[in-house]
Design an enzyme around this catalytic site. Sequence first.
Site, PDB file in Angstrom:
ATOM      1  N   GLU A 186       0.861  -1.188   0.000  1.00 47.60           N
ATOM      2  CA  GLU A 186       0.000   0.000   0.000  1.00 47.60           C
ATOM      3  C   GLU A 186       0.895   1.236   0.000  1.00 47.60           C
ATOM      4  OE1 GLU A 186      -3.454  -0.266   2.357  1.00 47.60           O
ATOM      5  OE2 GLU A 186      -3.907   1.875   2.233  1.00 47.60           O
ATOM      6  N   ARG A 187       0.632   2.115  -0.937  1.00 48.37           N
ATOM      7  CA  ARG A 187       1.434   3.338  -1.099  1.00 48.37           C
ATOM      8  C   ARG A 187       2.905   3.008  -1.350  1.00 48.37           C
ATOM      9  NH1 ARG A 187      -3.072   5.784  -2.302  1.00 48.37           N
ATOM     10  NH2 ARG A 187      -4.523   5.851  -0.590  1.00 48.37           N
ATOM     11  N   ASN A 229      -3.345  -1.728   7.616  1.00 50.21           N
ATOM     12  CA  ASN A 229      -4.642  -2.268   7.205  1.00 50.21           C
ATOM     13  C   ASN A 229      -4.418  -3.778   7.201  1.00 50.21           C
ATOM     14  OD1 ASN A 229      -5.858   0.238   6.881  1.00 50.21           O
ATOM     15  ND2 ASN A 229      -5.126   0.441   4.780  1.00 50.21           N
ATOM     16  N   LYS A 306      -3.858  -0.289  13.893  1.00 50.18           N
ATOM     17  CA  LYS A 306      -4.728   0.756  13.346  1.00 50.18           C
ATOM     18  C   LYS A 306      -6.148   0.312  13.672  1.00 50.18           C
ATOM     19  CE  LYS A 306      -6.139   2.741   8.847  1.00 50.18           C
ATOM     20  NZ  LYS A 306      -5.739   2.913   7.435  1.00 50.18           N
ATOM     21  N   GLU A 310     -10.663   4.449   8.985  1.00 49.12           N
ATOM     22  CA  GLU A 310     -10.816   4.025   7.598  1.00 49.12           C
ATOM     23  C   GLU A 310     -11.365   2.598   7.498  1.00 49.12           C
ATOM     24  OE1 GLU A 310      -7.654   6.740   5.256  1.00 49.12           O
ATOM     25  OE2 GLU A 310      -6.836   4.848   5.936  1.00 49.12           O
ATOM     26  N   ARG A 355     -11.737  17.478   9.942  1.00 50.49           N
ATOM     27  CA  ARG A 355     -11.018  16.213  10.087  1.00 50.49           C
ATOM     28  C   ARG A 355      -9.700  16.378  10.847  1.00 50.49           C
ATOM     29  NH1 ARG A 355      -8.552  12.681   5.486  1.00 50.49           N
ATOM     30  NH2 ARG A 355      -7.062  11.547   6.748  1.00 50.49           N
ATOM     31  N   ASP A 384      -2.557  14.141   6.937  1.00 52.52           N
ATOM     32  CA  ASP A 384      -2.119  12.883   6.343  1.00 52.52           C
ATOM     33  C   ASP A 384      -0.914  13.079   5.417  1.00 52.52           C
ATOM     34  OD1 ASP A 384      -2.055  10.232   5.727  1.00 52.52           O
ATOM     35  OD2 ASP A 384      -3.757  10.261   4.357  1.00 52.52           O
ATOM     36  N   GLU A 406       5.227   9.255  13.677  1.00 46.69           N
ATOM     37  CA  GLU A 406       5.117   8.464  12.443  1.00 46.69           C
ATOM     38  C   GLU A 406       5.372   9.402  11.262  1.00 46.69           C
ATOM     39  OE1 GLU A 406       1.825   5.619  11.959  1.00 46.69           O
ATOM     40  OE2 GLU A 406       1.626   6.288   9.880  1.00 46.69           O
ATOM     41  N   GLU A 412       3.748   9.286  -0.741  1.00 44.18           N
ATOM     42  CA  GLU A 412       2.380   9.119  -1.250  1.00 44.18           C
ATOM     43  C   GLU A 412       1.838  10.392  -1.889  1.00 44.18           C
ATOM     44  OE1 GLU A 412      -0.283   7.794   1.808  1.00 44.18           O
ATOM     45  OE2 GLU A 412      -2.073   8.231   0.648  1.00 44.18           O
TER      46      GLU A 412
HETATM   47  C1  GCV Z   1      -2.459   2.377   5.302  1.00 37.90           C
HETATM   48  C2  GCV Z   1      -3.733   7.350   4.279  1.00 37.90           C
HETATM   49  C3  GCV Z   1      -3.320   6.476   3.147  1.00 37.90           C
HETATM   50  C4  GCV Z   1      -3.753   5.045   3.377  1.00 37.90           C
HETATM   51  C5  GCV Z   1      -3.163   4.577   4.700  1.00 37.90           C
HETATM   52  C6  GCV Z   1      -3.665   5.504   5.795  1.00 37.90           C
HETATM   53  C7  GCV Z   1      -3.072   5.167   7.145  1.00 37.90           C
HETATM   54  O1  GCV Z   1      -5.112   7.494   4.319  1.00 37.90           O
HETATM   55  O2  GCV Z   1      -3.845   6.973   1.963  1.00 37.90           O
HETATM   56  O3  GCV Z   1      -3.278   4.259   2.316  1.00 37.90           O
HETATM   57  O4  GCV Z   1      -3.510   3.260   4.975  1.00 37.90           O
HETATM   58  O5  GCV Z   1      -3.280   6.814   5.491  1.00 37.90           O
HETATM   59  O6  GCV Z   1      -2.091   5.805   7.501  1.00 37.90           O
HETATM   60  O7  GCV Z   1      -3.564   4.289   7.817  1.00 37.90           O
END
Ligand code: GCV
EC number: 3.2.1.131
Length: 731
Positions: A186-187, A229, A306, A310, A355, A384, A406, A412
């Site tokens: 992811e990313r 995730n 997490k 989301e 947000r 973000d 973090e 990204e």
């Molecule tokens: C891993 C952002 C990113 C998501 C990521 C999320 C997070 O929304 O676009 O890809 O998910 O951050 O940090 O949990």
Amino acid sequence: MRMKRALITLWLVLSAAAPARAEDGYDLWLRYRPVTDAARLAEYRAAVTQLVVDGDSPTLRAARDELRTGLRGLLGADVPLSASATRDGAVIVGTPASSRTIGALGLGDALRAVGREGYVVRATRVGGRRAIVVAANSDVGALYGAFRFLRQLQTYGTLANLAVASAPKIQLRLLNHWDNLNRSVERGYAGHSLWAWDTLPDASNPRYRDYARANASIGINGAVLTNVNANARILTPEYLAKVAALANVFRPYGVRVYLTARFSAPIEIGGLKTADPLDPAVRAWWKAKIDSIYALIPDFGGFTVKANSEGQPGPQDYHRTHADGANMFAEALAPHGGVVMWRAFVYSNEVPVDRVKQAYTEFKPLDGQFRDNAFVQVKNGPLDFQPREPFSPLFGAMPKTPLMMEFQVTKEYLGQDTHLVYLGQEFEEVLRSDTWAKGKGSTVAKVIDGSLHGYARTGIAGVSNIGDDRNWTGSQFNQANWYAYGRLAWDPEMSASDIADDWLRMTFTNDPSFVRAVKAMMKTSREAVVNYMTPLGLAHIMATGHHYGPGPWVGGPNTRMRADQTPTYFHRADSLGLGFDRTATGSNALEQYAPPIRARWGNQRTVPDSVLLWFHHVGWTERLPATHGRPLWDELVARYNAGVDSVRAMQRTWDAQRGKVDDERFRDVQSFLAIQEKEARWWRDAALTYFQSFSHLPIPARYEQPAHPLQYYLQVRCPANRDKPRCDNVP
Ligand code: GCV
């Protein structure tokens, strides 16, 4: 002496003429190419004549192997191993426990000062002979010292009177891999995941060791292997055996493995009906699971979680708090010395007023409620990972809870693989930000290194940019971000500029004209991306989903997306002006900061230009100190153009380096800069034509005019869900 010089010169000539090893970036900053400065080479050869590594642990063997490889490459000849120092020029490596020589050197005070992971590297005399000692209290400290010693040679520093002592200021220095079990990342913009789950645990891969080596060379001591995730399958015996195999490869390099825990795992793989953190059966399930992990991996580090963000499950699904969730893990991990890192990146199901207020609103009231082996892991900014954000107001606001930083090393929102952006500058800016939590000087660095609030535990995480691309990070210069993250994790007060200096010398060349010019280029690269993407405190106006390229027009009643995921929500352009009012007349997110910050950022006369539109809705023709007295529109146009100009200046700088570095990497970088220039123009023209549809003001004739009307930019499509989105019809 003359003879020796002549031999060195001959060797230099021969090594220059020898066919060069392919420079594909695989070797990172550990290239160990021959020293080309004759005087330095002579100095090193005289100062390094034998290698004495006292002790035979896997970690000390790793130090020995690294020194042998490094010295052979740098000095052009093997440095013989010896059981003891028998002549001038021994490099003696070890700990007081592994080495009688080191034990007898009287380094007690120096070693006490560097703690468990630090080291002392010193030119000294042993038995009347000149020697260099690489000493530490632990084997891994000695390994770090060995890398530090090699860096001295790689950067052509002198060995005369060498006296270095260093200790990490942060205990847990981790990479977070957002790697999925199907090897997508992811990313991730550097190929597939390094972890070949299909062939583990039976097959190893040299890259696992090289990954650990690279991390050890900059002091990274942990890797969270899986995506936040999370997939519960990683916790099944089948996968845990694979994790254990990786842990075995990383262990000699001081890199512990961690995993992400899916909150609903007790239901998904445990057959329970609930994942309620206060349910005894759930707690027993996690305890048994964690015990089983430690039976396989005795130095397992713990979990990153997490939750309730989301769409991820979490304790709020059972009307419990984040602290209830974190404490359940912390309790089960504690007997084994493990930790839980609970993320504050929460993104609830309800659309909030603003947000960026959410993490603080949810977590601040929980301060003091977490067990002592639980961290709260906070993204650097409240939104973000934007090209620029103010620091998260949580830093400084939770004195009783160890907060981890973090950072996102993978870019990204900053041009992903192709755009050259040195994140050292961004990390430094955040770490040096003053929270004012305990008066002036309460920097974010002091929060996370524990010195401000006396945290007993400290940690930092960087979302990795590493994949199985040959050059590891998708582009040559993205390696610098991995490197800078590691160095700042070791010492969050270091200068990003000094780090870039070291990286360039080790990765490319020590040629001073190259280092000077390219370092300056790296230092401007972050401001360049801010200017051509999100100047003056704008944020999150990237195209939705893949976040590549501009999409400020996305949003409004016609999209099916949540408002707070859309660019129009964030930039708030209208006929009057631009920007999000986060002062008391708006969302009042500003109230989450300390009073001196509120006063400065809340006032349009004193707010810095960097966060102007983050905190204020400003009229299109308003003139403010932050707009240099120019109307906002003019300043916006100037900034977008400055961004493009900076990229063109970067191109000129790079073009002038032809011949100073190998052709392969020279061309690689050159071609990516060409993409960046094209896309910087795309960003500028798309954003300005869009904002112009509100301001109705002209782009002054002295600037390049947009290549196309707004309509054109609206139809550029970047396919989503691709590793590397490439967009059709980029002008
Ligand atoms: C891993 C952002 C990113 C998501 C990521 C999320 C997070 O929304 O676009 O890809 O998910 O951050 O940090 O949990």
